[in-house]
Enzyme design. Structure first.
Site, PDB file in Angstrom:
ATOM      1  N   HIS A   3       0.854  -1.194   0.000  1.00  0.00           N
ATOM      2  CA  HIS A   3       0.000   0.000   0.000  1.00  0.00           C
ATOM      3  C   HIS A   3       0.887   1.240   0.000  1.00  0.00           C
ATOM      4  O   HIS A   3       2.063   1.189   0.380  1.00  0.00           O
ATOM      5  CB  HIS A   3      -0.892   0.012   1.236  1.00  0.00           C
ATOM      6  CG  HIS A   3      -1.991  -0.997   1.196  1.00  0.00           C
ATOM      7  ND1 HIS A   3      -3.067  -0.944   2.044  1.00  0.00           N
ATOM      8  CD2 HIS A   3      -2.180  -2.088   0.421  1.00  0.00           C
ATOM      9  CE1 HIS A   3      -3.879  -1.954   1.801  1.00  0.00           C
ATOM     10  NE2 HIS A   3      -3.354  -2.675   0.813  1.00  0.00           N
TER      11      HIS A   3
ATOM     12  N   GLU B  29       1.069   3.811   1.930  1.00  0.00           N
ATOM     13  CA  GLU B  29       1.655   4.162   3.219  1.00  0.00           C
ATOM     14  C   GLU B  29       2.862   3.284   3.531  1.00  0.00           C
ATOM     15  O   GLU B  29       3.904   3.790   3.979  1.00  0.00           O
ATOM     16  CB  GLU B  29       0.626   3.993   4.353  1.00  0.00           C
ATOM     17  CG  GLU B  29      -0.608   4.852   4.199  1.00  0.00           C
ATOM     18  CD  GLU B  29      -1.762   4.155   3.505  1.00  0.00           C
ATOM     19  OE1 GLU B  29      -2.922   4.387   3.899  1.00  0.00           O
ATOM     20  OE2 GLU B  29      -1.523   3.361   2.562  1.00  0.00           O
TER      21      GLU B  29
ATOM     22  N   CYS C 196      -5.879   1.951   6.117  1.00  0.00           N
ATOM     23  CA  CYS C 196      -6.556   0.726   6.543  1.00  0.00           C
ATOM     24  C   CYS C 196      -5.892   0.228   7.834  1.00  0.00           C
ATOM     25  O   CYS C 196      -4.911   0.798   8.307  1.00  0.00           O
ATOM     26  CB  CYS C 196      -6.459  -0.338   5.450  1.00  0.00           C
ATOM     27  SG  CYS C 196      -4.778  -0.982   5.199  1.00  0.00           S
TER      28      CYS C 196
ATOM     29  N   CYS D  36      -2.105  -0.645   7.442  1.00  0.00           N
ATOM     30  CA  CYS D  36      -1.260   0.545   7.364  1.00  0.00           C
ATOM     31  C   CYS D  36      -1.222   1.283   8.698  1.00  0.00           C
ATOM     32  O   CYS D  36      -0.169   1.786   9.101  1.00  0.00           O
ATOM     33  CB  CYS D  36      -1.745   1.455   6.244  1.00  0.00           C
ATOM     34  SG  CYS D  36      -1.501   0.713   4.607  1.00  0.00           S
TER      35      CYS D  36
END
Length: 172
Positions: free
Chosen positions: A54, A56, A84, A87
């Site tokens: 992701h 992040e 999420c 993360c």
């Protein structure tokens, strides 16, 4: 909001747009320490075949490499979409001081939309969270991406139907 937040979020939006050109869901993130960008990332789980890639996490990896430490105290992470749970956990483990996100994520958001991991008293690190910075622009990047994907899928379906119809007509 702090000085520079808008500029940093605009740069995260550009990273998200770059991710979209790679066929990735357009989320961009960057890590800032002492007013300087030390890490950048955009979503890459599809191209890397990695569910943890992701935006992040990619920005945290870049920043950690840059400073030579997996802990990033005093830093701010800017991300175009609410993080999420995965993360949020990585952000907490990295000891990020502050998260600034653009648009809320009502299906998986872990900053209050679904759960708020940053408000969990039982956890040993607490990150300051601010949401809604350039929210409309961040949301538009994502919604435009999915609108374009739906249109491409519709066109592909029509093209397949035309091919089938033309094949039937050629048989006559």
């Amino acid at each position: 909001m702090a000085l520079g937040d808008i500029d940093f979020m605009q740069q995260a939006i550009e990273l998200a747009r770059h991710g979209a050109t790679q066929g990735e869901v357009p989320v961009g993130a960057l890590v800032v320490l002492d007013g300087k960008i030390i890490g950048r990332g955009f979503n890459q789980p599809i191209t890397r075949h990695d569910p943890t890639a992701h935006a992040e996490v990619m920005a945290l990896r870049d920043a950690s490499t840059h400073v030579g430490n997996y802990r990033l105290p005093g830093s701010t992470l800017y991300v175009t979409v609410e993080p999420c749970a995965m993360c949020a956990g990585a952000i907490q483990h990295a000891r990020i001081a502050r998260v600034v996100y653009g648009t809320a994520e009502p299906k998986t958001g872990a900053c209050g939309s679904v759960v708020d991991l940053f408000a969990e008293d039982r956890l040993n690190h607490h990150t300051e969270v601010e949401g809604g910075l350039l929210a409309d622009e961040c949301a538009d990047v994502v919604s435009s991406f999915f609108r374009r994907r739906r249109e491409e899928a519709r066109q592909a379906k029509e093209a397949r139907a035309d091919t089938v119809m033309n094949g039937v007509n050629d048989a006559d």
